[in-house]
Design an enzyme around this catalytic site. Structure first.
Site, PDB file in Angstrom:
ATOM      1  N   ASP A   5      -3.106   1.109  -5.868  1.00 56.72           N
ATOM      2  CA  ASP A   5      -1.757   1.052  -5.313  1.00 56.72           C
ATOM      3  C   ASP A   5      -1.078  -0.291  -5.572  1.00 56.72           C
ATOM      4  O   ASP A   5       0.137  -0.411  -5.480  1.00 56.72           O
ATOM      5  CB  ASP A   5      -1.790   1.332  -3.809  1.00 56.72           C
ATOM      6  CG  ASP A   5      -2.762   0.429  -3.068  1.00 56.72           C
ATOM      7  OD1 ASP A   5      -3.621  -0.215  -3.713  1.00 56.72           O
ATOM      8  OD2 ASP A   5      -2.679   0.373  -1.823  1.00 56.72           O
ATOM      9  N   HIS A   6      -1.872  -1.310  -5.874  1.00 57.96           N
ATOM     10  CA  HIS A   6      -1.369  -2.652  -6.185  1.00 57.96           C
ATOM     11  C   HIS A   6      -2.560  -3.524  -6.525  1.00 57.96           C
ATOM     12  O   HIS A   6      -3.719  -3.102  -6.391  1.00 57.96           O
ATOM     13  CB  HIS A   6      -0.610  -3.256  -4.988  1.00 57.96           C
ATOM     14  CG  HIS A   6      -1.379  -3.233  -3.708  1.00 57.96           C
ATOM     15  ND1 HIS A   6      -2.459  -4.070  -3.458  1.00 57.96           N
ATOM     16  CD2 HIS A   6      -1.264  -2.455  -2.585  1.00 57.96           C
ATOM     17  CE1 HIS A   6      -2.957  -3.813  -2.268  1.00 57.96           C
ATOM     18  NE2 HIS A   6      -2.251  -2.831  -1.708  1.00 57.96           N
TER      19      HIS A   6
ATOM     20  N   HIS B 151      -0.933  -9.503  -1.107  1.00 55.11           N
ATOM     21  CA  HIS B 151      -0.228  -8.991  -2.282  1.00 55.11           C
ATOM     22  C   HIS B 151       1.209  -8.753  -1.854  1.00 55.11           C
ATOM     23  O   HIS B 151       1.633  -9.213  -0.802  1.00 55.11           O
ATOM     24  CB  HIS B 151      -0.891  -7.700  -2.764  1.00 55.11           C
ATOM     25  CG  HIS B 151      -1.183  -6.742  -1.640  1.00 55.11           C
ATOM     26  ND1 HIS B 151      -0.248  -5.887  -1.115  1.00 55.11           N
ATOM     27  CD2 HIS B 151      -2.313  -6.565  -0.899  1.00 55.11           C
ATOM     28  CE1 HIS B 151      -0.785  -5.199  -0.117  1.00 55.11           C
ATOM     29  NE2 HIS B 151      -2.035  -5.596   0.045  1.00 55.11           N
TER      30      HIS B 151
ATOM     31  N   THR C 201       0.809  -1.219   0.000  1.00 56.99           N
ATOM     32  CA  THR C 201       0.000   0.000   0.000  1.00 56.99           C
ATOM     33  C   THR C 201       0.843   1.271   0.000  1.00 56.99           C
ATOM     34  O   THR C 201       0.609   2.185  -0.791  1.00 56.99           O
ATOM     35  CB  THR C 201      -0.940   0.000   1.217  1.00 56.99           C
ATOM     36  OG1 THR C 201      -1.818  -1.121   1.107  1.00 56.99           O
ATOM     37  CG2 THR C 201      -1.751   1.281   1.287  1.00 56.99           C
TER      38      THR C 201
ATOM     39  N   ASP D 286      -4.141   5.974   6.758  1.00 64.40           N
ATOM     40  CA  ASP D 286      -3.273   7.151   6.876  1.00 64.40           C
ATOM     41  C   ASP D 286      -2.188   7.152   5.810  1.00 64.40           C
ATOM     42  O   ASP D 286      -1.840   8.192   5.259  1.00 64.40           O
ATOM     43  CB  ASP D 286      -2.681   7.262   8.279  1.00 64.40           C
ATOM     44  CG  ASP D 286      -1.920   6.033   8.745  1.00 64.40           C
ATOM     45  OD1 ASP D 286      -1.126   5.465   7.983  1.00 64.40           O
ATOM     46  OD2 ASP D 286      -2.123   5.625   9.912  1.00 64.40           O
ATOM     47  N   ARG D 287      -1.616   5.968   5.496  1.00 59.81           N
ATOM     48  CA  ARG D 287      -0.522   5.933   4.531  1.00 59.81           C
ATOM     49  C   ARG D 287      -0.975   6.326   3.127  1.00 59.81           C
ATOM     50  O   ARG D 287      -0.182   6.853   2.346  1.00 59.81           O
ATOM     51  CB  ARG D 287       0.165   4.579   4.527  1.00 59.81           C
ATOM     52  CG  ARG D 287      -0.703   3.352   4.357  1.00 59.81           C
ATOM     53  CD  ARG D 287       0.149   2.109   4.611  1.00 59.81           C
ATOM     54  NE  ARG D 287      -0.574   0.840   4.478  1.00 59.81           N
ATOM     55  CZ  ARG D 287      -1.199   0.228   5.470  1.00 59.81           C
ATOM     56  NH1 ARG D 287      -1.201   0.779   6.673  1.00 59.81           N
ATOM     57  NH2 ARG D 287      -1.805  -0.937   5.284  1.00 59.81           N
TER      58      ARG D 287
ATOM     59  N   ASN E 278       5.589  -1.136   3.378  1.00 59.64           N
ATOM     60  CA  ASN E 278       4.737  -0.557   4.421  1.00 59.64           C
ATOM     61  C   ASN E 278       5.530  -0.323   5.704  1.00 59.64           C
ATOM     62  O   ASN E 278       5.220   0.575   6.485  1.00 59.64           O
ATOM     63  CB  ASN E 278       3.560  -1.480   4.726  1.00 59.64           C
ATOM     64  CG  ASN E 278       2.486  -1.436   3.657  1.00 59.64           C
ATOM     65  OD1 ASN E 278       2.453  -0.542   2.817  1.00 59.64           O
ATOM     66  ND2 ASN E 278       1.607  -2.421   3.687  1.00 59.64           N
TER      67      ASN E 278
END
Length: 541
Positions: A332-333, A476, A75, A158-159, A96
């Site tokens: 994002d993936h 993932h 992510t 948040d990320r 991450n």
């Protein structure tokens, strides 16, 4: 299930797209949407069944073969590419989380969106911050030349909000597990945020009954036991009162996130000023559903069809403002489905990883070779980056590295092992990401200061989830295309439809949007390139 705020907005018709011979004036609002774990495989499978927001967005300039081209398909790295124009090797967001054995705290695990220097901050109770992001975002660049522009980020994680918003944000809100929070302590809290938080609190206090599947979703409703106590595949996403975990693994979180984004757009007047504003939105529920239940069952079907409706309501709300806006949607993936279902679909090699591949387990086995009784390897899981214990003498480090690499490479579930030295010597890749080799994919997410001493790559369709648990049955993070390939969709009112089959990169999004709004990006200063013609963009403008 539709959020009450968006469901109340009437859907408005929009004119048919027409070809543009001349560059359109810059839009007043750029909306960048990331749908977490929305693989190109999912987009391809459900595209014929979208009837609302995703149908409209796919009717613009659609790139079904977009790529998060790097190996660390997680992510935080993925979101760091979307609005920076850079791969993780440049953004510094290699995962991450990573291990920093030199960190000035007892806890050496570092979260990508934290500032571990803050006193009292821990990996489990961290201080949200963009400190680790080394490159600027579209919003950062825009505000540097146009201080009157607003840069707002809203997300279910948040990320996502941090990596898409960057440093120069006017508002940043994200779900913290209980409510929407911000790291901007000096910014005034908009009334729309206060109202939305109160509405979510009321919503959470009530149970939610099972969602009603249509014929498409009903056909996918087959149960798969993934552990002695856990079965997935036919759940209808019902929720007990107060259950925040199930709230986020359902359309409810995306509905709340879009409602908050719509409220902020209206209250702050985004798109109504003299300059362009940026609104980035991270929709996280698809990822939580994928992790909890896999991507091939009734649960994901219910989630994606609901998301389509929620996005339709959100776009109708924007239409109603009269603001000239443009949208880009990506992910994002991607993600790998549960091996149990994949094997039934004919992918015989799909299986769960040997838990003995975990860095701590291998580190225990190797420890006696250098006179240690504790593990000499550190890592976050079964694959990915692995670090040598830095307290080892240099000679012992070389022995452990050689033994660890040999052991991993000999395992039948391991495709490749790349040492940090091998990655340093590999040139940064360029060109079509579809053609990149494994080591090139790994190089694109390698940072000498943060990455491990070596990287373990599992074979295709080997899930690193060795022992499924509630909330985590699939994942993932691999360099394989089911994790790398994501859709990239550009939409703007008046721009004609176009289907583009070429392989493009999520790093191409920022320079394309920059060209759309007339923001100069120096040639060669980013990893991505402007995509000529995307929603009417003229790259030479």
């Amino acid at each position: 299930m539709r959020s009450s705020l968006l469901a109340a907005a009437a859907a408005l018709a929009f004119p048919s797209a027409t070809a543009q011979a001349q560059p359109a004036p810059p839009p007043k609002l750029v909306v960048a949407i990331s749908i977490d774990q929305f693989s190109a495989d999912l987009f391809d499978a459900y595209r014929p069944f979208f009837t609302a927001g995703l149908k409209r967005l796919a009717s613009g300039t659609a790139y079904p073969n977009g790529y998060q081209s790097h190996a660390a398909t997680e992510t935080c790295p993925g979101h760091s590419t979307i609005l920076t124009g850079h791969h993780p090797s440049a953004t510094g967001i290699v995962a991450n989380a990573w291990i920093d054995q030199g960190a000035a705290r007892t806890d050496k695990n570092v979260y990508c969106s934290e500032d571990e220097r803050v006193p009292g901050s821990t990996f489990a109770n961290y201080t949200v911050s963009p400190e680790h992001l080394r490159t600027g975002t579209l919003g950062d660049r825009l505000k540097a030349v146009s201080p009157g522009s607003r840069n707002v980020a809203v997300a279910g994680k948040d990320r996502a909000a941090v990596m898409m918003g960057g440093r120069a944000v006017d508002q940043r809100w994200y779900w913290d597990g209980k409510t929407f929070s911000t790291d901007l302590k000096t910014a005034p809290v908009p009334q729309s945020v206060t109202l939305l938080k109160a509405a979510v609190e009321v919503q959470l206090a009530q149970p939610r009954g099972p969602l009603e599947p249509n014929a498409l979703c009903q056909a996918k409703g087959r149960a798969y036991p993934v552990s002695p106590t856990l079965t997935v595949g036919a759940n209808r996403l019902e929720r007990a009162a107060g259950d925040t975990r199930t709230f986020r693994a359902s359309p409810e979180l995306d509905g709340a996130t879009l409602a908050l984004a719509a409220g902020l757009q209206q209250e702050l007047g985004l798109g109504r000023g003299q300059t362009t504003d940026v609104l980035s939105i991270g929709l996280s529920s698809t990822d939580y559903v994928g992790h909890s239940y896999g991507s091939g069952g009734m649960e994901m079907c219910l989630q994606l069809l609901a998301l389509d409706r929620e996005l339709g309501d959100f776009l109708a709300r924007l239409d109603g403002t009269g603001v000239d806006y443009a949208v880009v949607v990506t992910a994002d993936h991607g993600g790998m489905d549960i091996p149990e279902r994949l094997r039934e679909q004919g992918i015989a090699q799909a299986q769960r990883a040997d838990p003995g591949l975990a860095a701590a387990e291998v580190g225990k086995i190797l420890a006696p070779q250098v006179g240690r009784t504790t593990p000499v390897l550190l890592g976050e899981g079964i694959s990915g980056d692995v670090w040598l214990d830095r307290s080892l003498p240099d000679a012992d480090k070389r022995r452990v590295l050689e033994a660890a690499v040999q052991r991993y490479r000999a395992h039948p579930q391991v495709e490749a092992v790349f040492t940090a030295d091998e990655l340093r010597r590999t040139p940064l890749p360029s060109g079509a990401p579809k053609q990149w080799t494994l080591i090139q994919r790994a190089r694109a997410s390698f940072d000498p200061a943060r990455s491990g001493d070596f990287l373990v790559v599992l074979k295709e369709y080997i899930s690193p989830i060795a022992r499924p648990s509630t909330g985590y049955t699939a994942t993932h993070g691999s360099p394989w295309d089911y994790d790398r390939r994501v859709p990239i969709l550009f939409w703007r009112k008046g721009a004609g439809p176009a289907e583009r089959s070429e392989a493009v990169d999520t790093a191409d999004i920022m320079p394309t949007l920059a060209a759309m709004i007339g923001l100069k990006v120096a040639p060669g200063s980013v990893d991505g390139r402007c995509l000529e013609g995307a929603a009417g963009v003229f790259c030479s403008r």
